[in-house]
Scaffold this motif. Sequence first.
Motif, PDB file in Angstrom:
ATOM      1  N   GLY A 190     -11.216 -42.278 -11.965  1.00 45.93           N
ATOM      2  CA  GLY A 190     -10.001 -43.081 -12.257  1.00 45.93           C
ATOM      3  C   GLY A 190      -8.612 -41.901 -13.200  1.00 45.93           C
ATOM      4  N   VAL A 191      -7.619 -41.778 -12.620  1.00 49.62           N
ATOM      5  CA  VAL A 191      -6.866 -41.316 -13.488  1.00 49.62           C
ATOM      6  C   VAL A 191      -5.327 -42.020 -13.790  1.00 49.62           C
ATOM      7  CG1 VAL A 191      -5.022 -39.326 -13.882  1.00 49.62           C
ATOM      8  CG2 VAL A 191      -7.194 -38.887 -12.657  1.00 49.62           C
ATOM      9  N   MET A 192      -4.996 -42.587 -15.011  1.00 50.25           N
ATOM     10  CA  MET A 192      -3.983 -43.584 -15.271  1.00 50.25           C
ATOM     11  C   MET A 192      -3.044 -42.881 -15.967  1.00 50.25           C
ATOM     12  SD  MET A 192      -4.144 -47.197 -17.298  1.00 50.25           S
ATOM     13  CE  MET A 192      -4.885 -48.189 -16.476  1.00 50.25           C
ATOM     14  N   LEU A 193      -1.906 -43.460 -15.362  1.00 55.66           N
ATOM     15  CA  LEU A 193      -0.431 -42.842 -16.291  1.00 55.66           C
ATOM     16  C   LEU A 193      -0.092 -44.115 -16.904  1.00 55.66           C
ATOM     17  CD1 LEU A 193       1.513 -40.810 -13.614  1.00 55.66           C
ATOM     18  CD2 LEU A 193       0.113 -40.199 -15.543  1.00 55.66           C
ATOM     19  N   LEU A 194       0.108 -43.842 -18.472  1.00 62.01           N
ATOM     20  CA  LEU A 194       0.796 -45.185 -18.999  1.00 62.01           C
ATOM     21  C   LEU A 194       2.146 -44.686 -19.489  1.00 62.01           C
ATOM     22  CD1 LEU A 194       0.769 -47.656 -20.695  1.00 62.01           C
ATOM     23  CD2 LEU A 194      -0.563 -46.332 -22.622  1.00 62.01           C
ATOM     24  N   ASP A 195       3.147 -45.400 -19.208  1.00 62.24           N
ATOM     25  CA  ASP A 195       4.682 -45.321 -19.192  1.00 62.24           C
ATOM     26  C   ASP A 195       5.176 -46.154 -20.232  1.00 62.24           C
ATOM     27  OD1 ASP A 195       7.234 -44.181 -18.846  1.00 62.24           O
ATOM     28  OD2 ASP A 195       7.426 -45.140 -17.007  1.00 62.24           O
ATOM     29  N   ILE A 196       5.865 -45.604 -21.102  1.00 59.57           N
ATOM     30  CA  ILE A 196       6.342 -46.455 -22.321  1.00 59.57           C
ATOM     31  C   ILE A 196       7.967 -46.440 -21.485  1.00 59.57           C
ATOM     32  CG2 ILE A 196       7.088 -46.933 -24.485  1.00 59.57           C
ATOM     33  CD1 ILE A 196       3.993 -46.618 -23.987  1.00 59.57           C
TER      34      ILE A 196
ATOM     35  N   PRO B 141      12.317 -56.922 -35.875  1.00 55.27           N
ATOM     36  CA  PRO B 141      11.521 -57.916 -35.068  1.00 55.27           C
ATOM     37  C   PRO B 141      11.845 -58.248 -33.771  1.00 55.27           C
ATOM     38  CG  PRO B 141      13.631 -58.966 -36.387  1.00 55.27           C
ATOM     39  CD  PRO B 141      13.274 -57.627 -36.710  1.00 55.27           C
ATOM     40  N   ASP B 142      13.165 -57.428 -33.293  1.00 54.88           N
ATOM     41  CA  ASP B 142      13.271 -57.769 -31.807  1.00 54.88           C
ATOM     42  C   ASP B 142      12.948 -56.536 -30.868  1.00 54.88           C
ATOM     43  OD1 ASP B 142      15.160 -56.201 -33.175  1.00 54.88           O
ATOM     44  OD2 ASP B 142      16.835 -56.906 -31.762  1.00 54.88           O
ATOM     45  N   LEU B 143      12.192 -55.620 -31.630  1.00 57.59           N
ATOM     46  CA  LEU B 143      11.801 -54.255 -30.917  1.00 57.59           C
ATOM     47  C   LEU B 143      10.762 -54.522 -29.984  1.00 57.59           C
ATOM     48  CD1 LEU B 143      11.145 -50.758 -32.298  1.00 57.59           C
ATOM     49  CD2 LEU B 143       9.616 -51.866 -30.582  1.00 57.59           C
ATOM     50  N   GLU B 144      10.943 -54.400 -28.543  1.00 52.21           N
ATOM     51  CA  GLU B 144      10.149 -54.766 -27.533  1.00 52.21           C
ATOM     52  C   GLU B 144       9.485 -53.548 -26.834  1.00 52.21           C
ATOM     53  OE1 GLU B 144       9.682 -57.397 -23.404  1.00 52.21           O
ATOM     54  OE2 GLU B 144      11.604 -57.126 -24.388  1.00 52.21           O
ATOM     55  N   ILE B 145       8.366 -53.177 -26.624  1.00 55.23           N
ATOM     56  CA  ILE B 145       7.800 -51.949 -26.081  1.00 55.23           C
ATOM     57  C   ILE B 145       7.317 -52.618 -24.626  1.00 55.23           C
ATOM     58  CG2 ILE B 145       5.952 -50.133 -25.819  1.00 55.23           C
ATOM     59  CD1 ILE B 145       5.859 -50.784 -29.056  1.00 55.23           C
ATOM     60  N   LYS B 146       7.874 -51.717 -23.763  1.00 55.18           N
ATOM     61  CA  LYS B 146       7.536 -52.170 -22.139  1.00 55.18           C
ATOM     62  C   LYS B 146       6.664 -50.976 -21.502  1.00 55.18           C
ATOM     63  CE  LYS B 146      12.126 -54.470 -21.796  1.00 55.18           C
ATOM     64  NZ  LYS B 146      13.445 -54.431 -20.870  1.00 55.18           N
ATOM     65  N   PRO B 147       5.276 -51.324 -21.593  1.00 54.93           N
ATOM     66  CA  PRO B 147       4.352 -50.393 -20.848  1.00 54.93           C
ATOM     67  C   PRO B 147       4.436 -50.871 -19.417  1.00 54.93           C
ATOM     68  CG  PRO B 147       3.258 -51.991 -22.159  1.00 54.93           C
ATOM     69  CD  PRO B 147       4.593 -52.476 -22.221  1.00 54.93           C
ATOM     70  N   ARG B 148       4.159 -49.547 -18.730  1.00 53.72           N
ATOM     71  CA  ARG B 148       3.748 -49.673 -17.236  1.00 53.72           C
ATOM     72  C   ARG B 148       3.002 -48.652 -16.810  1.00 53.72           C
ATOM     73  NH1 ARG B 148       8.683 -49.320 -13.206  1.00 53.72           N
ATOM     74  NH2 ARG B 148       7.139 -49.994 -11.998  1.00 53.72           N
ATOM     75  N   MET B 149       2.086 -48.892 -15.819  1.00 57.19           N
ATOM     76  CA  MET B 149       0.780 -48.196 -15.276  1.00 57.19           C
ATOM     77  C   MET B 149       0.980 -47.771 -14.071  1.00 57.19           C
ATOM     78  SD  MET B 149      -1.513 -50.167 -18.247  1.00 57.19           S
ATOM     79  CE  MET B 149      -0.436 -51.349 -18.757  1.00 57.19           C
ATOM     80  N   GLY B 150       0.225 -46.428 -13.657  1.00 60.55           N
ATOM     81  CA  GLY B 150      -0.052 -46.297 -12.459  1.00 60.55           C
ATOM     82  C   GLY B 150      -1.502 -45.764 -12.523  1.00 60.55           C
ATOM     83  N   ILE B 151      -2.308 -46.025 -11.209  1.00 65.27           N
ATOM     84  CA  ILE B 151      -3.760 -45.768 -11.378  1.00 65.27           C
ATOM     85  C   ILE B 151      -3.965 -44.965  -9.962  1.00 65.27           C
ATOM     86  CG2 ILE B 151      -4.357 -48.303 -10.568  1.00 65.27           C
ATOM     87  CD1 ILE B 151      -6.569 -45.622 -12.833  1.00 65.27           C
TER      88      ILE B 151
END
Length: 306
Positions: free
Chosen positions: A172-178, A254-264
């Motif tokens: 498996g190879v995963m890409l984690l995208d912020i 307090p309103d900082l949001e991190i949006k991670p997305r992934m591809g496998i």
Amino acid sequence: MAAVSDQLVGAVIAQSKELLILLDPDSLSFVYSNSAAESSLGYEKGEICEISPHDLFPEFSVPELTALIENLSGSEAKHLSMNTVLVSKLSGMRDYMLQLQYVEVEQKKLILVNGHDVTERMAETDQMQEMLASVQMNSMQDPQTELMQRVFFIPYLMGGLEQAEEREQPLGVMLLDISNLQDINSAYGEETGNKVLKHIGQIVIRLVDCREHACRFSGQKICMLLPSATRSSVQDLVKQLMRAVGRLSYAGYPDLEIKPRMGIWFGKHQADPETLLGALGVSYKEKKAKGDDLLVLLSPELPVSA
């Protein structure tokens, strides 16, 4: 020059500052130890001759010691040098540089073991090696995420691909995208964006099998190597990543949001690592343009020759 008597030679040996022990190769027992051996290892006078060689040389079992003696007798030089540990009653295991050689005493062949304590020197060497390894690892790391730089990650990816083909097990190879890193940089400053990258890098290091299995793929993407990955193991990894990233918080924002997305990607066939990574990036970009799925399955088009 006047001849030196055997008694005088014996007295000199007894007073030597080096460890000196005589081993009978037939009975596998010690028949003599000098005072330096006894005092440096914390044994009473004559006590070494009462213990088995394995109790003094814990790295050698009886069969291993027998084989060592056979190799020594078969050697043209009739002697050998080695580093091993000796059991000290004063301080546990000690590193020794020893030389073993056959000698004849009263028409009987014995093995003379002589050497000196190199524990401190070995410790200094180990410390230097650790420092060099640390410097090398630091040079291989991306300074912001503390993950491997892409160029140093390539050999590990190549090894993973080779093992996947040999074992016929998927890799498996995963890409984690912020995906909103640029927005974070614009709204809160690049210093905050770098903190986010560093903290996510620390999360990834905790979750991958070993540090070398994760790299900074590009500006906002991280690549992870997942040996023997399955769909269920990837789902568990995604849950852990999302949970850990969701816990990140920053004082004053307090309103900082991190949006991670992934591809496998799953695969078990040989491919050129650089070609594969490039194709994964293209496939991920295409999937990302089509929707906002948290996790997408990547299916890159690779050259037939890859």
